[in-house]
Design a protein around this motif. Structure first.
Motif, PDB file in Angstrom:
ATOM      1  N   PHE A 110      30.015  39.768  40.452  1.00  0.00           N
ATOM      2  CA  PHE A 110      31.437  39.574  40.165  1.00  0.00           C
ATOM      3  C   PHE A 110      31.640  39.201  38.685  1.00  0.00           C
ATOM      4  O   PHE A 110      32.497  39.766  37.995  1.00  0.00           O
ATOM      5  CB  PHE A 110      31.999  38.476  41.070  1.00  0.00           C
ATOM      6  CG  PHE A 110      33.492  38.353  41.008  1.00  0.00           C
ATOM      7  CD1 PHE A 110      34.297  39.115  41.836  1.00  0.00           C
ATOM      8  CD2 PHE A 110      34.106  37.490  40.112  1.00  0.00           C
ATOM      9  CE1 PHE A 110      35.685  39.021  41.782  1.00  0.00           C
ATOM     10  CE2 PHE A 110      35.481  37.387  40.032  1.00  0.00           C
ATOM     11  CZ  PHE A 110      36.275  38.148  40.877  1.00  0.00           C
ATOM     12  N   GLU A 111      30.822  38.281  38.203  1.00  0.00           N
ATOM     13  CA  GLU A 111      30.954  37.825  36.810  1.00  0.00           C
ATOM     14  C   GLU A 111      30.665  38.959  35.825  1.00  0.00           C
ATOM     15  O   GLU A 111      31.351  39.103  34.796  1.00  0.00           O
ATOM     16  CB  GLU A 111      30.008  36.651  36.544  1.00  0.00           C
ATOM     17  CG  GLU A 111      30.453  35.350  37.198  1.00  0.00           C
ATOM     18  CD  GLU A 111      29.331  34.325  37.271  1.00  0.00           C
ATOM     19  OE1 GLU A 111      28.311  34.504  36.542  1.00  0.00           O
ATOM     20  OE2 GLU A 111      29.456  33.370  38.052  1.00  0.00           O
ATOM     21  N   GLU A 143      33.621  41.346  35.719  1.00  0.00           N
ATOM     22  CA  GLU A 143      34.703  40.734  34.936  1.00  0.00           C
ATOM     23  C   GLU A 143      34.440  40.866  33.438  1.00  0.00           C
ATOM     24  O   GLU A 143      35.321  41.237  32.668  1.00  0.00           O
ATOM     25  CB  GLU A 143      34.820  39.248  35.298  1.00  0.00           C
ATOM     26  CG  GLU A 143      35.721  38.970  36.479  1.00  0.00           C
ATOM     27  CD  GLU A 143      36.043  37.484  36.614  1.00  0.00           C
ATOM     28  OE1 GLU A 143      37.190  37.168  36.968  1.00  0.00           O
ATOM     29  OE2 GLU A 143      35.139  36.665  36.360  1.00  0.00           O
ATOM     30  N   LYS A 144      33.215  40.540  33.026  1.00  0.00           N
ATOM     31  CA  LYS A 144      32.866  40.594  31.601  1.00  0.00           C
ATOM     32  C   LYS A 144      32.943  42.028  31.071  1.00  0.00           C
ATOM     33  O   LYS A 144      33.444  42.269  29.961  1.00  0.00           O
ATOM     34  CB  LYS A 144      31.467  40.030  31.363  1.00  0.00           C
ATOM     35  CG  LYS A 144      31.115  39.908  29.872  1.00  0.00           C
ATOM     36  CD  LYS A 144      29.802  39.213  29.658  1.00  0.00           C
ATOM     37  CE  LYS A 144      29.548  38.953  28.163  1.00  0.00           C
ATOM     38  NZ  LYS A 144      29.787  40.103  27.303  1.00  0.00           N
ATOM     39  N   THR A 188      36.534  42.925  30.553  1.00  0.00           N
ATOM     40  CA  THR A 188      37.057  42.213  29.382  1.00  0.00           C
ATOM     41  C   THR A 188      36.606  42.888  28.092  1.00  0.00           C
ATOM     42  O   THR A 188      37.370  43.010  27.121  1.00  0.00           O
ATOM     43  CB  THR A 188      36.577  40.742  29.389  1.00  0.00           C
ATOM     44  OG1 THR A 188      37.006  40.129  30.603  1.00  0.00           O
ATOM     45  CG2 THR A 188      37.139  39.971  28.205  1.00  0.00           C
ATOM     46  N   PHE A 200      40.306  43.105  41.258  1.00  0.00           N
ATOM     47  CA  PHE A 200      40.493  43.426  39.828  1.00  0.00           C
ATOM     48  C   PHE A 200      41.737  44.307  39.679  1.00  0.00           C
ATOM     49  O   PHE A 200      41.630  45.514  39.421  1.00  0.00           O
ATOM     50  CB  PHE A 200      39.253  44.143  39.266  1.00  0.00           C
ATOM     51  CG  PHE A 200      37.968  43.391  39.488  1.00  0.00           C
ATOM     52  CD1 PHE A 200      37.630  42.312  38.684  1.00  0.00           C
ATOM     53  CD2 PHE A 200      37.108  43.740  40.522  1.00  0.00           C
ATOM     54  CE1 PHE A 200      36.441  41.609  38.892  1.00  0.00           C
ATOM     55  CE2 PHE A 200      35.929  43.054  40.738  1.00  0.00           C
ATOM     56  CZ  PHE A 200      35.594  41.980  39.922  1.00  0.00           C
TER      57      PHE A 200
END
Length: 822
Positions: free
Chosen positions: A501-502, A505-506, A509, A595
């Motif tokens: 998940f992290e 996200e990164k 971004t 997301f």
């Protein structure tokens, strides 16, 4: 007296022997070996068959029927093709008719269909059944139709008994008509009418329309598009579409010019194939590692027909292929470039077109039958194509001067045909095809099949290895996420561990892209009642039905049967039905919720059914219109994207827990291949591999990118348990509607085979899915040493099958052989 001449004909039917027909002395043109001829079969049917041989030996067993007509002035199947068909039929234990059916595009195979004609003079005298009256009313309106149309009208599979009633009444009559499936494409063209093709008459034509400026403008534009008045007066034409494109909205004045006899419109045959020309690009300069590998490949070809090219993902294998193709084209040779998936042809086509232009032809099942016929004829007539890019069926094309076969992703099991016969493996059959043409074969992959690597290690194949990525980009960093631990600590977000998940996200971004791999399509593998544990199963197959939320249907992925999703449990009536497991459709839905700003796309069998769907999905991802791509194994194979920084493997355990001796090998290949999609340009990528078994040895080999360790561990097991590459395998699959009858026949067949082959015969045993389309299945496995002649094994197997099927109680059992099963 001239002796009678006979021809053995290959028909698209599964008979072990060819049928012999006599050739009428007045038949014109006279048939050659490899030409298509029309022959009668049975009482009424007609087929187009291929002439296998011509001789003067009259069969003793039956009276021959005549060859009705010859469809070609020259052969459509070359001698090398027929030779290759014979090898396929022998090695893969099928018939020449089954090979013919698979080898030729359907547009080149003609078959008669029954046409039903209404008798306008019919007067009803006696009583008819209600359905017959209904059908008679339908036929009186249609006048003529096919049996299929009648079946559709009556909403039943077979209407022959009802039709016979009307035939006996003389209400209808039937004929057999040969149905030609190929229709050349035509386009309306325009040219000067013959009476206007001199200066005087053309001048008079302009005078006659001087008060119609739109017509004058159109006539001048036609002359311009044909290249001037001289060409126009020679009868040169221009397409109606092109003329109206230059003059939008001018259809009415154009029709007036035709009506006045100044222009004439006629149909002109044109091609369906895309001949658009990409801008030709120069080949890229090799890196030092690529140059060394290319030199080693050329050297290996001096001593070997087949070379295995083991290059890590993103090492630049395709660029080496391009240089190799160029070398063979300069020698005037043809090249076959085989891919395992249609999805891959989208990217590779663009790349090869930039180098080879219109010398490149594409051949796969998403092309229409007519397009495949045109590619086939292009090769047969030596027109344009020197390179064919295609999937497994491309091995059956009529190559005249084949010099090189490239098998990209050679490890892929998609190269194996499962149903129907011939159940061939395109990689192995391609090697035999190359042998018959005196051509070379390059097997390319980042994760070789154990059989191919074994052959290379023993010296049967040449071996070239490339262990560095292009421009020395680092291999992706692989992180193992423990699913069991994340669930225990209640850290899961839907089906995503905190680590994955992290990273997603990164990546979003940082404006990077993400690929998520889950090798199950649909929303959920099955539904389950939380009260009584009832699971909806297919009524035709022994398998649970997959839930597809978008369609609100349960679908059987074996027979295609669908039902509307039930609202309540069919066993206890409870509304407590819940989804179990997850497929790509469910992941897509949940990713959109987790997301919401991300642009999401899905690539699986459900989203890629049309011809251009692959191209659309891949193009959107390539251009950055999509941030997250979710897919099945389609996304693991050779796709090259610049901006992918994260790849998520959602459930590695699915691949490792299959009941198959190849499960570990295949699991390693899939995980290594999908990992290779990450960080292919500029920056090192990250792969998050989710598993409940982080200590599994295969997981460790994937993390370490250690193909050799995986190969050695699997080879030791294969040697111990007598599996390929040490032994050959054949599955004999038996099918029948009655399980007891099937089991008895299978036991008898296995016993008969054991009298000759001994402990090389295993089973019978039920496969994991033991009933498909209302037929029970069981299979017998033959394990035999390499070196045995395929024809010897085929004779033993066929004799045993014939002996079993000759017993009246088992005559309706179907049996087929799957040689080298995957």
């Amino acid at each position: 007296m001239t002796p009678d001449i006979y021809a053995d004909i290959i028909l698209p039917l599964p008979f072990p022997k060819l049928f012999t027909y006599h050739i009428p002395p007045d038949l014109n043109p006279y048939p050659e070996r490899g030409t298509r001829v029309v022959v009668p079969f049975g009482k009424k049917k007609q087929y187009s068959g291929i002439v296998f041989s011509i001789h003067n030996k009259k069969p003793k067993e039956y009276e021959t029927k005549p060859v009705l007509s010859v469809l070609d002035n020259s052969p459509v199947v070359t001698p090398k093709q027929i030779d290759f068909w014979e090898w396929i039929a022998e090695y893969y234990q099928c018939t020449l008719g089954e090979v013919y059916k698979a080898a030729l595009p359907s547009g080149l195979k003609l078959e008669s269909e029954t046409r039903v004609y209404y008798n306008p003079d019919y007067e009803q005298t006696g009583e008819l059944p209600e359905k017959a009256i209904k059908l008679l009313s339908f036929l009186s309106e249609k006048k003529v139709c096919s049996v299929a149309e009648i079946n559709d009208f009556l909403n039943q599979k077979n209407s022959l008994n009802l039709l016979q009633t009307l035939i006996d009444e003389s209400a209808v009559f039937v004929t057999e008509r040969l149905k030609d499936r190929y229709r050349p494409k035509t386009e309306n063209h325009l040219r000067l009418n013959e009476k206007c093709r001199n200066e005087k008459s053309l001048h008079e034509a302009f005078n006659s329309i001087e008060k119609a400026p739109r017509q004058t403008e159109l006539l001048m534009k036609l002359i311009h598009l044909t290249g001037g008045a001289g060409n126009a007066m020679k009868g040169k034409s221009v397409s109606r579409k092109a003329l109206l494109k230059e003059n939008p909205g001018a259809a009415s004045p154009l029709n007036e010019l035709i009506k006045k006899g100044i222009l004439e419109q006629f149909p002109l045959q044109t091609e369906r194939l895309d001949r658009s020309q990409e801008q030709i690009q120069q080949k890229k300069t090799f890196s030092l590692a690529q140059a060394k590998a290319f030199e080693e490949i050329e050297k290996a070809f001096d001593d070997h027909t087949v070379v295995l090219f083991h290059g890590v993902t993103s090492s630049g294998k395709t660029e080496l292929y391009i240089h190799l193709i160029e070398k063979h084209l300069k020698k005037g040779e043809q090249v076959l470039y085989l891919l395992p998936e249609i999805a891959l042809t989208t990217q590779i086509t663009t790349r090869l077109k930039r180098h080879f232009g219109n010398r490149l032809g594409i051949y796969h099942s998403k092309f229409s039958s007519e397009e495949r016929v045109e590619v086939y004829r292009d090769l047969l007539e030596d027109k344009n194509y020197q390179i064919i890019l295609g999937v497994r069926s491309s091995i059956f094309l009529p190559f005249k001067n084949l010099g090189l076969i490239i098998v990209d992703e050679e490890h892929e099991h998609s190269f194996k045909q499962f149903d129907p016969a011939p159940r061939y493996h395109a990689r192995d059959a391609g090697i035999m095809l190359a042998h018959k043409h005196g051509a070379k074969v390059l097997l390319g992959t980042a994760t070789p099949s154990i059989e191919s690597y074994y052959n290379a290690q023993r010296g049967k194949y040449g071996l070239v290895e490339l262990h560095t990525r292009y421009e020395d980009i680092q291999m992706p960093r692989i992180l193992v996420a423990d699913l069991k631990e994340a669930r225990r600590k209640k850290q899961m977000k839907s089906h995503f561990t905190p680590v994955l998940f992290e990273h997603i996200e990164k990546a979003l971004t940082d404006k990077k892209q993400v690929i998520l791999f889950q090798n199950r399509r649909g929303f959920s593998p099955f539904l389950e009642c939380s009260v009584c544990s009832w699971v909806p199963r297919c009524k035709f197959c022994d398998v649970s039905m997959t839930y597809h939320k978008k369609m609100n249907q349960l679908v059987c992925h074996y027979c295609g049967h669908t039902v509307t999703t039930p609202q309540t449990c069919q066993a206890c009536g409870s509304p407590a039905l819940s989804t179990q497991g997850f497929g790509t459709e469910k992941i897509e839905e949940e990713v959109k919720l987790l997301f919401p700003e991300a642009r999401v796309s899905r690539m699986d069998l459900d989203t890629t059914r049309s011809k251009k769907s692959y191209q659309t999905i891949i193009s959107d991802f390539e251009t950055g219109s999509v941030d997250i791509l979710i897919g099945t194994q389609m996304v693991t194979k050779g796709l090259d994207f610049n901006n992918v920084s994260v790849v998520g493997i959602l459930n590695a355990d699915n691949m490792l827990n299959m009941p198959d001796f190849r499960a570990f090998e295949r699991g390693f290949q899939m995980m290594a291949q999908v990992s290779g999609r990450a960080g292919r340009k500029n920056k090192r990528g990250t792969v998050v591999l989710q598993t409940s078994s982080p200590e599994h040895p295969i997981i460790k080999y994937v993390v370490d990118n250690d193909y050799d360790a995986m190969y050695r561990s699997q080879l030791a097991e294969r040697r111990t348990y007598k599996y390929p590459p040490y032994f050959r395998l054949i599955y004999l699959v038996l099918k029948h509607k009655q399980k007891n009858t099937l089991d008895n026949a299978a036991t008898a067949l296995a016993a008969r085979l054991r009298t000759i082959l001994g402990d090389r015969v295993l089973g019978p045993q039920e496969p994991p899915v033991a009933r498909i389309q209302n037929k029970y299945l069981t299979r017998i496995m033959l394990k035999y040493e390499k070196g045995h002649s395929p024809s010897y094994i085929k004779k033993i197997v066929n004799d045993a099958i014939d002996a079993i099927l000759s017993d009246h109680q088992w005559k309706y059992i179907s049996v087929y052989a799957d040689v080298d099963p995957l």
